[in-house]
Design a protein around this motif. Sequence first.
Motif, PDB file in Angstrom:
ATOM      1  N   ALA A  32       0.833  -1.207   0.000  1.00 53.18           N
ATOM      2  CA  ALA A  32       0.000   0.000   0.000  1.00 53.18           C
ATOM      3  C   ALA A  32       0.863   1.252   0.000  1.00 53.18           C
ATOM      4  N   LYS A  33       0.333   2.289  -0.666  1.00 52.97           N
ATOM      5  CA  LYS A  33       1.018   3.580  -0.748  1.00 52.97           C
ATOM      6  C   LYS A  33       0.165   4.663  -0.094  1.00 52.97           C
ATOM      7  N   ASP A  34       0.779   5.791   0.112  1.00 48.04           N
ATOM      8  CA  ASP A  34       0.098   6.917   0.725  1.00 48.04           C
ATOM      9  C   ASP A  34      -1.213   7.217  -0.018  1.00 48.04           C
ATOM     10  N   GLY A  35      -2.339   7.221   0.710  1.00 47.64           N
ATOM     11  CA  GLY A  35      -3.638   7.517   0.112  1.00 47.64           C
ATOM     12  C   GLY A  35      -4.459   6.307  -0.269  1.00 47.64           C
ATOM     13  N   ASP A  36      -3.893   5.106  -0.123  1.00 46.67           N
ATOM     14  CA  ASP A  36      -4.626   3.902  -0.503  1.00 46.67           C
ATOM     15  C   ASP A  36      -5.713   3.545   0.516  1.00 46.67           C
ATOM     16  N   VAL A  37      -6.739   2.875   0.001  1.00 48.80           N
ATOM     17  CA  VAL A  37      -7.792   2.279   0.826  1.00 48.80           C
ATOM     18  C   VAL A  37      -7.748   0.774   0.595  1.00 48.80           C
ATOM     19  N   ILE A  38      -7.479   0.031   1.663  1.00 50.20           N
ATOM     20  CA  ILE A  38      -7.350  -1.424   1.586  1.00 50.20           C
ATOM     21  C   ILE A  38      -8.681  -2.076   1.936  1.00 50.20           C
ATOM     22  N   ILE A  39      -9.074  -3.086   1.180  1.00 52.02           N
ATOM     23  CA  ILE A  39     -10.210  -3.929   1.539  1.00 52.02           C
ATOM     24  C   ILE A  39      -9.680  -5.325   1.872  1.00 52.02           C
ATOM     25  N   ALA A  40     -10.178  -5.883   2.970  1.00 54.67           N
ATOM     26  CA  ALA A  40      -9.901  -7.271   3.338  1.00 54.67           C
ATOM     27  C   ALA A  40     -11.090  -7.749   4.167  1.00 54.67           C
ATOM     28  N   HIS A  41     -10.989  -8.941   4.734  1.00 51.64           N
ATOM     29  CA  HIS A  41     -12.128  -9.537   5.450  1.00 51.64           C
ATOM     30  C   HIS A  41     -11.731  -9.947   6.858  1.00 51.64           C
ATOM     31  N   ILE A  42     -12.684  -9.782   7.766  1.00 47.79           N
ATOM     32  CA  ILE A  42     -12.456 -10.129   9.166  1.00 47.79           C
ATOM     33  C   ILE A  42     -13.428 -11.216   9.634  1.00 47.79           C
ATOM     34  N   ASN A  43     -14.021 -11.918   8.682  1.00 46.77           N
ATOM     35  CA  ASN A  43     -15.051 -12.912   9.024  1.00 46.77           C
ATOM     36  C   ASN A  43     -14.697 -14.338   8.598  1.00 46.77           C
ATOM     37  N   GLN A  44     -13.424 -14.567   8.318  1.00 45.34           N
ATOM     38  CA  GLN A  44     -13.011 -15.906   7.868  1.00 45.34           C
ATOM     39  C   GLN A  44     -11.837 -16.400   8.718  1.00 45.34           C
ATOM     40  N   PRO A  45     -12.083 -16.800   9.955  1.00 42.70           N
ATOM     41  CA  PRO A  45     -10.989 -17.167  10.865  1.00 42.70           C
ATOM     42  C   PRO A  45     -10.209 -18.406  10.454  1.00 42.70           C
ATOM     43  N   THR A  46     -10.745 -19.231   9.565  1.00 45.54           N
ATOM     44  CA  THR A  46     -10.039 -20.443   9.148  1.00 45.54           C
ATOM     45  C   THR A  46      -9.219 -20.240   7.887  1.00 45.54           C
ATOM     46  N   HIS A  47      -9.289 -19.079   7.264  1.00 43.05           N
ATOM     47  CA  HIS A  47      -8.591 -18.843   6.006  1.00 43.05           C
ATOM     48  C   HIS A  47      -7.175 -18.317   6.253  1.00 43.05           C
ATOM     49  N   ALA A  48      -6.240 -18.753   5.433  1.00 40.69           N
ATOM     50  CA  ALA A  48      -4.852 -18.313   5.564  1.00 40.69           C
ATOM     51  C   ALA A  48      -4.692 -16.821   5.320  1.00 40.69           C
TER      52      ALA A  48
END
Length: 245
Positions: free
Chosen positions: A194-210
Amino acid sequence: MHLFQKHFCVIAMSMWAVSAAYAGPLVEPTLHIKPEGGSGRVALTLDACGGRTDTRILSALVENVIPATIFVTGIWLKRNAAAVEIMRAHPDLFELENHGGRHVPAVDTPRKIYGIRAAGSPAAVLAEVESGAAALAGTGEPAPKWFRGATAEYSPSAIAMIRKLGYKIAGFSINGDGGSLLGAKETTRRVAAAKDGDVIIAHINQPTHAAGEGVVQGLLALKAKGFTFVRLNDVDNFGNDGTTD
């Protein structure tokens, strides 16, 4: 072919053509925050679609004082009261925003996106947005200011309707975990890039996923570089396709 059959085929093909033209292309909006300069800053956004809570990510955010904007569905809120309480106990870190009531894509024509059936009509898009807001209100949270639909893809007419409801629509500039389906190494690489100004999307609902481990490692790498983390409501931001203006 009988005359009736010919007429039926012509009518069916005409209806298909009209339907296909009406459906039109979908939009996957981007979003950036105002760059800071210096070491830079990024906005972390995490989707809580359904399922449970990835405590690897939640614990890392609390322990490392990393703010995040969490997009929650009504489904996830019902199943994760303990995680919600942790987030509410750290109002300086977490803001909860609207990811819909049932995790239905905000697309007002009948179709599937990544195998998920879209809302399919303007009334169904409205119901998805409003039920998500109602679920958040039920937890005592402030009224949401942002909406992100399931799959993060929208029909242009749905975008216009959601904006008229008063919401900004949360796109992103970095897909950190590929819908939580990427491995830890690739997720780490994407988040850490990520660079200055980026918006990251990820998930916090998959505890079994790597991917969850990769999210943590990527965030810690950014922190080690001196990046500042911010929430969407705390900074100026700009999206395309009329999603924030």
